[in-house]
Design a protein around this motif. Structure first.
Motif, PDB file in Angstrom:
ATOM      1  N   GLY A  36      -1.120   7.330   2.806  1.00 22.17           N
ATOM      2  CA  GLY A  36      -0.294   8.186   1.964  1.00 22.17           C
ATOM      3  C   GLY A  36       0.311   9.349   2.719  1.00 22.17           C
ATOM      4  N   ALA A  38      -1.138  12.777  -1.439  1.00 17.38           N
ATOM      5  CA  ALA A  38      -1.638  11.997  -0.308  1.00 17.38           C
ATOM      6  C   ALA A  38      -3.116  12.286  -0.099  1.00 17.38           C
ATOM      7  CB  ALA A  38      -0.848  12.338   0.945  1.00 17.38           C
ATOM      8  N   ARG A  53       1.442   4.385  -3.237  1.00 19.43           N
ATOM      9  CA  ARG A  53       1.181   5.801  -2.997  1.00 19.43           C
ATOM     10  C   ARG A  53       2.403   6.684  -3.166  1.00 19.43           C
ATOM     11  NH1 ARG A  53      -2.234   2.669  -0.574  1.00 19.43           N
ATOM     12  NH2 ARG A  53      -4.339   3.352   0.027  1.00 19.43           N
ATOM     13  N   GLN A 105       0.821  -1.207   0.000  1.00 13.47           N
ATOM     14  CA  GLN A 105       0.000   0.000   0.000  1.00 13.47           C
ATOM     15  C   GLN A 105       0.859   1.263   0.000  1.00 13.47           C
ATOM     16  OE1 GLN A 105      -3.363   0.045  -0.431  1.00 13.47           O
ATOM     17  NE2 GLN A 105      -2.989  -2.143  -0.764  1.00 13.47           N
ATOM     18  N   ARG A 162       2.721  10.223  -5.261  1.00 17.92           N
ATOM     19  CA  ARG A 162       1.375  10.655  -5.605  1.00 17.92           C
ATOM     20  C   ARG A 162       0.834  11.575  -4.505  1.00 17.92           C
ATOM     21  NH1 ARG A 162      -1.596   5.109  -7.805  1.00 17.92           N
ATOM     22  NH2 ARG A 162      -0.041   4.587  -9.406  1.00 17.92           N
TER      23      ARG A 162
END
Length: 365
Positions: free
Chosen positions: A179, A174, A169, A165, A172
């Motif tokens: 994230g 959050a 992320r 996971q 990218r």
């Protein structure tokens, strides 16, 4: 002891305030001793495990720095944004429970709820719900069997889910707690992956097991005490206080460990440095010297005496989230039913180290 933990702990507390478990390990049963341990981190340290545990494996200034990061995710403002998502999950799960027949509430509502709520709060995809349910069951079996090799493999498996996971992320914007943790800093440096994985493990593993147990404890009490249930249906604003009081009687989180840092004394017994002390919250929360009749449901007790979320600097950072989850779930359960009643079969108590019920037969109508 395994057949009924609560009764066994009540008996132990009355005749033996501290018990030697072997391997330089002790268990304290009384409320005053539990408070003494929780309040004195200089003597009873949370730094127990050889594995990294953020933030609960630290004391003092290091713990406070980590908690400053962690606590931002559990403010009332942050949780208010999560509440509509949570309410949708609760309504969907409640609607799916069969009516008019006995069901095991742990299997059909409590455990699916803990799973779905955890994945949603962390921002994980729905596709992770089944692996999380499978992981939770494997972890439960290994823990009950005290199969340390299996427990180690299962922990690695869980960390793999978290790392996947995180990787999804990186780089990218959050949009969820998972994230946002990638952008957190401590003492001027970014948190590393080991710290982030430890934080998420602490949140999610506790959530998957303890929240399911909490739902069962509260639902089981209400099914056996229709007068209390009727009162809460009429005034759901009392749900937070009622859930705390019901969990005091049968704590979903049974015990936690501390490490003795210096030679000391507890309950008239000498403890050596590096001994381990288990604080038995389930027993401390039922101490009649503090609570009188521990099975009497009362909403006028001093909240400071209730240790269901711990005490002191290691007080559960997710307490606000847990209360929100329980309140919203029972609001939706009340809205979607006329009554939750006890099933024909007796509930089956969970075995240590879990609390609450392993099976909870109830009937909804």
């Amino acid at each position: 002891m395994q057949s009924d933990q609560v009764d066994s702990y009540d008996a132990m507390r009355d005749r033996c305030p501290i018990a030697y478990d072997g391997n330089d390990s002790w268990t304290v049963f009384g409320h005053a001793d539990a408070v003494a341990v929780a309040d004195d981190t200089a003597t009873y340290s949370n730094a127990v495990s050889r594995h990294l545990q953020v933030p609960n494996g630290f004391d003092g200034a290091a713990h406070r720095r980590y908690r400053a990061v962690v606590d931002r995710y559990f403010t009332y403002e942050a949780l208010a944004e999560f509440e509509p998502v949570l309410r949708g999950i609760c309504a969907e799960l409640v609607a799916a429970v069969p009516r008019g027949v006995d069901v095991d509430l742990m299997a059909v509502l409590a455990e699916p709820f803990a799973n779905a709520a955890t994945c949603a709060f962390m921002g994980w995809p729905d596709s992770l719900r089944v692996p999380m349910r499978e992981w939770t069951e494997k972890n439960r079996r290994a823990t009950l069997a005290v199969d340390r090799a299996a427990m180690a493999e299962i922990a690695i498996e869980f960390d793999g889910h978290i790392r996947a996971q995180l990787d999804a992320r990186r780089g990218r914007p959050a949009t969820d707690p998972t994230g946002r943790l990638l952008s957190e800093h401590l003492d001027g440096r970014p948190l590393d992956d080991e710290e982030i994985v430890s934080i998420i493990r602490n949140w999610s593993v506790a959530e998957l097991g303890t929240i399911a147990a909490s739902v069962g404890v509260v639902a089981g009490f209400l099914a056996r005490h229709p007068d209390v249930q009727t009162g809460l249906r009429a005034d759901p604003a009392l749900l937070d206080a009622a859930a705390d009081e019901i969990q005091r009687m049968n704590s979903p989180f049974v015990a936690s460990r501390r490490r003795v840092t210096v030679d000391t004394e507890m309950a008239g017994t000498a403890l050596d440095a590096e001994d381990r002390v288990y604080v038995l919250w389930t027993s401390a929360n039922r101490d009649p010297r503090v609570f009188g009749d521990p099975d009497e449901f009362r909403l006028d007790r001093d909240p400071a005496d209730n240790l269901v979320y711990g005490r002191g600097e290691h007080y559960c950072p997710g307490a606000h989230l847990a209360r929100l989850e329980l309140r919203v779930l029972f609001e939706e359960l009340f809205a979607g039913t006329a009554e939750v009643s006890a099933g024909a079969d007796a509930p089956v108590p969970a075995r240590y180290p879990a609390g609450g019920w392993s099976r909870l037969p109830v009937r909804l109508r």
